[in-house]
Design a protein around this motif. Structure first.
Motif, PDB file in Angstrom:
ATOM      1  N   ARG A 128      81.385  29.908  -7.246  1.00  0.00           N
ATOM      2  CA  ARG A 128      81.533  28.697  -6.422  1.00  0.00           C
ATOM      3  C   ARG A 128      81.488  29.039  -4.934  1.00  0.00           C
ATOM      4  O   ARG A 128      81.005  28.241  -4.119  1.00  0.00           O
ATOM      5  CB  ARG A 128      82.835  27.972  -6.789  1.00  0.00           C
ATOM      6  CG  ARG A 128      82.662  27.212  -8.110  1.00  0.00           C
ATOM      7  CD  ARG A 128      83.946  26.699  -8.699  1.00  0.00           C
ATOM      8  NE  ARG A 128      84.804  26.065  -7.707  1.00  0.00           N
ATOM      9  CZ  ARG A 128      86.114  25.948  -7.843  1.00  0.00           C
ATOM     10  NH1 ARG A 128      86.719  26.420  -8.915  1.00  0.00           N
ATOM     11  NH2 ARG A 128      86.830  25.356  -6.914  1.00  0.00           N
ATOM     12  N   ALA A 129      81.966  30.229  -4.586  1.00  0.00           N
ATOM     13  CA  ALA A 129      81.899  30.663  -3.178  1.00  0.00           C
ATOM     14  C   ALA A 129      80.440  30.804  -2.747  1.00  0.00           C
ATOM     15  O   ALA A 129      80.048  30.378  -1.648  1.00  0.00           O
ATOM     16  CB  ALA A 129      82.630  31.989  -3.007  1.00  0.00           C
ATOM     17  N   ALA A 130      79.614  31.372  -3.617  1.00  0.00           N
ATOM     18  CA  ALA A 130      78.190  31.540  -3.304  1.00  0.00           C
ATOM     19  C   ALA A 130      77.512  30.178  -3.176  1.00  0.00           C
ATOM     20  O   ALA A 130      76.722  29.930  -2.242  1.00  0.00           O
ATOM     21  CB  ALA A 130      77.517  32.376  -4.393  1.00  0.00           C
ATOM     22  N   THR A 131      77.827  29.274  -4.095  1.00  0.00           N
ATOM     23  CA  THR A 131      77.239  27.926  -4.059  1.00  0.00           C
ATOM     24  C   THR A 131      77.644  27.205  -2.776  1.00  0.00           C
ATOM     25  O   THR A 131      76.833  26.478  -2.180  1.00  0.00           O
ATOM     26  CB  THR A 131      77.702  27.123  -5.303  1.00  0.00           C
ATOM     27  OG1 THR A 131      77.392  27.902  -6.454  1.00  0.00           O
ATOM     28  CG2 THR A 131      76.999  25.791  -5.407  1.00  0.00           C
ATOM     29  N   LEU A 132      78.879  27.409  -2.358  1.00  0.00           N
ATOM     30  CA  LEU A 132      79.351  26.788  -1.111  1.00  0.00           C
ATOM     31  C   LEU A 132      78.526  27.290   0.088  1.00  0.00           C
ATOM     32  O   LEU A 132      78.129  26.497   0.952  1.00  0.00           O
ATOM     33  CB  LEU A 132      80.841  27.105  -0.909  1.00  0.00           C
ATOM     34  CG  LEU A 132      81.457  26.636   0.407  1.00  0.00           C
ATOM     35  CD1 LEU A 132      81.473  25.107   0.497  1.00  0.00           C
ATOM     36  CD2 LEU A 132      82.896  27.163   0.557  1.00  0.00           C
ATOM     37  N   MET A 133      78.259  28.597   0.102  1.00  0.00           N
ATOM     38  CA  MET A 133      77.454  29.159   1.200  1.00  0.00           C
ATOM     39  C   MET A 133      76.040  28.558   1.189  1.00  0.00           C
ATOM     40  O   MET A 133      75.472  28.228   2.243  1.00  0.00           O
ATOM     41  CB  MET A 133      77.366  30.686   1.093  1.00  0.00           C
ATOM     42  CG  MET A 133      78.662  31.396   1.373  1.00  0.00           C
ATOM     43  SD  MET A 133      79.265  31.136   3.055  1.00  0.00           S
ATOM     44  CE  MET A 133      78.533  32.525   3.911  1.00  0.00           C
ATOM     45  N   ALA A 134      75.472  28.403  -0.012  1.00  0.00           N
ATOM     46  CA  ALA A 134      74.121  27.827  -0.116  1.00  0.00           C
ATOM     47  C   ALA A 134      74.095  26.385   0.372  1.00  0.00           C
ATOM     48  O   ALA A 134      73.125  25.936   1.005  1.00  0.00           O
ATOM     49  CB  ALA A 134      73.643  27.913  -1.569  1.00  0.00           C
ATOM     50  N   LYS A 135      75.197  25.669   0.091  1.00  0.00           N
ATOM     51  CA  LYS A 135      75.295  24.272   0.502  1.00  0.00           C
ATOM     52  C   LYS A 135      75.465  24.162   2.024  1.00  0.00           C
ATOM     53  O   LYS A 135      74.888  23.282   2.672  1.00  0.00           O
ATOM     54  CB  LYS A 135      76.499  23.627  -0.203  1.00  0.00           C
ATOM     55  CG  LYS A 135      76.289  22.174  -0.543  1.00  0.00           C
ATOM     56  CD  LYS A 135      77.429  21.657  -1.388  1.00  0.00           C
ATOM     57  CE  LYS A 135      78.130  20.576  -0.578  1.00  0.00           C
ATOM     58  NZ  LYS A 135      79.511  20.364  -0.934  1.00  0.00           N
ATOM     59  N   GLU A 136      76.238  25.074   2.572  1.00  0.00           N
ATOM     60  CA  GLU A 136      76.501  25.052   4.015  1.00  0.00           C
ATOM     61  C   GLU A 136      75.305  25.532   4.826  1.00  0.00           C
ATOM     62  O   GLU A 136      75.084  25.108   5.950  1.00  0.00           O
ATOM     63  CB  GLU A 136      77.702  25.963   4.333  1.00  0.00           C
ATOM     64  CG  GLU A 136      79.034  25.377   3.985  1.00  0.00           C
ATOM     65  CD  GLU A 136      79.331  24.104   4.789  1.00  0.00           C
ATOM     66  OE1 GLU A 136      79.396  24.194   6.031  1.00  0.00           O
ATOM     67  OE2 GLU A 136      79.488  23.049   4.166  1.00  0.00           O
ATOM     68  N   PHE A 137      74.543  26.478   4.245  1.00  0.00           N
ATOM     69  CA  PHE A 137      73.421  27.090   4.970  1.00  0.00           C
ATOM     70  C   PHE A 137      72.149  27.014   4.130  1.00  0.00           C
ATOM     71  O   PHE A 137      71.599  28.039   3.711  1.00  0.00           O
ATOM     72  CB  PHE A 137      73.768  28.550   5.328  1.00  0.00           C
ATOM     73  CG  PHE A 137      75.066  28.674   6.070  1.00  0.00           C
ATOM     74  CD1 PHE A 137      75.150  28.366   7.426  1.00  0.00           C
ATOM     75  CD2 PHE A 137      76.224  29.069   5.411  1.00  0.00           C
ATOM     76  CE1 PHE A 137      76.357  28.451   8.112  1.00  0.00           C
ATOM     77  CE2 PHE A 137      77.438  29.152   6.087  1.00  0.00           C
ATOM     78  CZ  PHE A 137      77.504  28.847   7.444  1.00  0.00           C
ATOM     79  N   PRO A 138      71.671  25.776   3.862  1.00  0.00           N
ATOM     80  CA  PRO A 138      70.554  25.613   2.914  1.00  0.00           C
ATOM     81  C   PRO A 138      69.274  26.319   3.369  1.00  0.00           C
ATOM     82  O   PRO A 138      68.513  26.832   2.540  1.00  0.00           O
ATOM     83  CB  PRO A 138      70.368  24.091   2.850  1.00  0.00           C
ATOM     84  CG  PRO A 138      71.118  23.514   4.003  1.00  0.00           C
ATOM     85  CD  PRO A 138      72.166  24.498   4.387  1.00  0.00           C
ATOM     86  N   ARG A 139      69.036  26.371   4.690  1.00  0.00           N
ATOM     87  CA  ARG A 139      67.789  27.018   5.160  1.00  0.00           C
ATOM     88  C   ARG A 139      67.814  28.515   4.876  1.00  0.00           C
ATOM     89  O   ARG A 139      66.823  29.113   4.480  1.00  0.00           O
ATOM     90  CB  ARG A 139      67.608  26.769   6.663  1.00  0.00           C
ATOM     91  CG  ARG A 139      67.078  25.362   6.963  1.00  0.00           C
ATOM     92  CD  ARG A 139      65.989  25.396   8.036  1.00  0.00           C
ATOM     93  NE  ARG A 139      66.357  26.270   9.149  1.00  0.00           N
ATOM     94  CZ  ARG A 139      66.936  25.847  10.284  1.00  0.00           C
ATOM     95  NH1 ARG A 139      67.185  24.570  10.456  1.00  0.00           N
ATOM     96  NH2 ARG A 139      67.225  26.684  11.246  1.00  0.00           N
ATOM     97  N   LEU A 140      69.000  29.122   5.076  1.00  0.00           N
ATOM     98  CA  LEU A 140      69.121  30.558   4.817  1.00  0.00           C
ATOM     99  C   LEU A 140      68.979  30.848   3.331  1.00  0.00           C
ATOM    100  O   LEU A 140      68.335  31.816   2.920  1.00  0.00           O
ATOM    101  CB  LEU A 140      70.458  31.087   5.336  1.00  0.00           C
ATOM    102  CG  LEU A 140      70.563  31.099   6.850  1.00  0.00           C
ATOM    103  CD1 LEU A 140      71.959  31.473   7.305  1.00  0.00           C
ATOM    104  CD2 LEU A 140      69.546  32.066   7.443  1.00  0.00           C
ATOM    105  N   PHE A 141      69.564  29.976   2.518  1.00  0.00           N
ATOM    106  CA  PHE A 141      69.444  30.147   1.063  1.00  0.00           C
ATOM    107  C   PHE A 141      67.973  30.064   0.664  1.00  0.00           C
ATOM    108  O   PHE A 141      67.477  30.884  -0.118  1.00  0.00           O
ATOM    109  CB  PHE A 141      70.281  29.088   0.347  1.00  0.00           C
ATOM    110  CG  PHE A 141      70.190  29.139  -1.151  1.00  0.00           C
ATOM    111  CD1 PHE A 141      70.352  30.337  -1.844  1.00  0.00           C
ATOM    112  CD2 PHE A 141      69.944  27.979  -1.887  1.00  0.00           C
ATOM    113  CE1 PHE A 141      70.276  30.383  -3.227  1.00  0.00           C
ATOM    114  CE2 PHE A 141      69.860  28.023  -3.276  1.00  0.00           C
ATOM    115  CZ  PHE A 141      70.025  29.227  -3.941  1.00  0.00           C
TER     116      PHE A 141
END
Ligand code: C5P
Length: 313
Positions: A71-84
Motif C-alpha cells: 500500500r505504501a508503494a501504491t500511495l507513492m504511485a498515486k502521489e507521483f503518477p508521472r514518475l510511476f
C-alpha cells in the motif's frame, strides 16, 4: 535505475496512554516510542512493469495488495503518477526478522522503508517531514518509523516530537509464537472498560500532551537515568490484554522478577520487553527465563536500543 536494500527496525512503546476518543474512530494517544535494532531487510528492485510485486517467505505476511508495504508503494504511485509512468513498478522483497503481529510495528516499518526506498529510486528528494506526512496516511505508527529514535508521539500517533536519544541500553523481546492480539480488539476493549476516564476536548488533549512532555519518563530519558526510565514505563493496553492472555501476564511477571530496568508489554502486544543496562544482563535474564518458562514456542530476541530509523545499506 538503482536497486536499494534498506534496514527497517522495530519499535517498542516505552509509554502508551489512551487519553480519549477521536471523531475518526481512532483514539487520542500519548506515547513514547523507541527504535530497537532488530531489523527486517527490504530490497526494492525496479521491475520494468507497471505494477508493484511483493515477495516474502514468512507464512503470516500477505504477499498481495493488502500488505502495508504494498500500500505504501501504491500511495507513492498515486502521489507521483508521472514518475510511476516513467520509472515503472518495483519488486519489493521483505526478509522478516521482526516477529509478525507482535506490537513491534513490523508492518509499519516495512511500509516506511518502501516510502524511503521509492523516494530514492525515483530521485524525488523528499524530506523526512514530507515522508512522515505521507506515512501518516498508511497507519498510526508509520510516521514514527521513518526517522525513528526516541519520540513523543501524540494525536493518532502521527504527531512526532523527538526527544534526547536513548542510547547504551539493551532490550529483551519475548513472544509466544502462537499468540497474537488484534489491535482493534485491544483498543475497543479499552474503550468499553475505561471510557469514563476519557478526556473529550482538544484543549484537554493538548494539556495532557504538555504534562507528558515534562513527565517523569521523559525527564528520566533526557537526564539519562536508566533506573528511573525502567520505573516510569507504562502501557494502558496492558489493562485489557493481560487479563485476557494469562501467558503474556505470566511472561511479564517472570521477566520482571528476573531483574532488568523495567518490563512491559509493547503496543497491543503480545510481545513483552525488558530494558537492560547491558547485553550481558539481557543474556543472563533470557537464560534464566528459559529455565523457568519451558515452552517450545516462546522466543526471545536481544537487541540494542538505537536512534536510527530506516537505513539504506
Ligand atoms: O493505524 P493502525 O492501522 O496501526 O491502527 C490499527 C488499529 O488500532 C486501528 O484500526 C484502531 O482500531 C486502533 N487504533 C486506535 N487509535 C489509534 C491507533 C490505533 O484506535 N490512535
Amino acid at each position: 535505475m538503482h536497486s536499494y536494500t534498506l534496514l527497517a527496525p522495530a519499535k517498542i512503546n516505552l509509554y502508551l496512554e489512551i487519553v480519549g476518543d477521536r471523531p475518526d474512530g481512532f483514539h487520542e494517544l500519548v506515547m513514547v516510542m523507541q527504535t530497537v535494532a532488530l531489523c527486517d531487510r527490504i530490497t526494492l528492485r525496479p521491475n520494468g512493469l507497471q505494477e508493484f510485486r511483493l515477495f516474502c517467505s514468512h507464512p503470516l505476511v500477505p504477499q498481495d495488495s493488502s500488505n502495508l508495504a504494498h500500500r505504501a508503494a501504491t500511495l507513492m504511485a498515486k502521489e507521483f503518477p508521472r514518475l510511476f509512468a516513467n520509472y515503472g513498478g518495483i519488486d519489493i522483497t521483505i526478509e522478516k526478522h521482526i516477529p509478525v503481529a507482535a506490537g513491534l510495528a513490523g508492518g509499519s516499518t516495512n511500509a516506511a522503508a518502501v516510502l524511503v526506498g521509492i523516494d530514492l529510486i525515483w530521485e524525488l528528494g523528499l524530506t523526512h517531514p514530507e515522508l512522515e506526512t505521507l506515512a501518516a496516511r498508511l497507519g498510526s505508527d508509520t510516521s514514527f518509523c521513518v526517522t525513528g529514535g526516541t519520540v513523543i508521539c501524540t494525536g493518532r500517533g502521527e504527531i512526532l516530537d523527538p526527544i534526547a536519544p536513548l542510547t547504551g541500553l539493551w532490550v529483551i523481546l519475548a513472544k509466544y509464537d502462537h499468540l497474537s492480539v488484534s489491535t482493534p480488539w485491544a483498543y475497543q476493549s479499552y474503550r468499553q472498560k475505561f471510557q469514563d476516564t476519557y478526556l473529550s476536548s482538544p484543549e484537554e488533549f493538548h494539556h495532557r500532551r504538555q504534562q507528558v512532555s515534562s513527565g517523569a519518563l521523559v525527564q528520566a530519558i533526557t537526564q539519562k537515568k536508566p533506573a528511573a526510565i525502567g520505573k516510569f514505563i507504562h502501557n494502558d493496553l496492558e489493562k485489557v490484554v493481560l487479563p485476557e492472555f494469562p501467558l503474556v501476564a505470566e511472561l511479564r511477571q517472570v521477566l520482571g522478577d528476573l531483574g532488568g530496568l523495567g518490563t512491559m508489554m509493547s503496543g497491543s502486544g503480545p510481545t513483552v520487553f525488558t530494558l537492560c543496562s547491558s547485553q550481558e544482563v539481557a543474556e543472563t535474564i533470557v537464560k534464566e527465563a528459559r529455565e523457568i518458562l519451558v515452552a517450545p514456542d516462546l522466543q526471545f530476541w536481544i537487541a540494542p536500543i538505537t536512534d536510527t530509523g530506516i537505513q539504506v545499506t
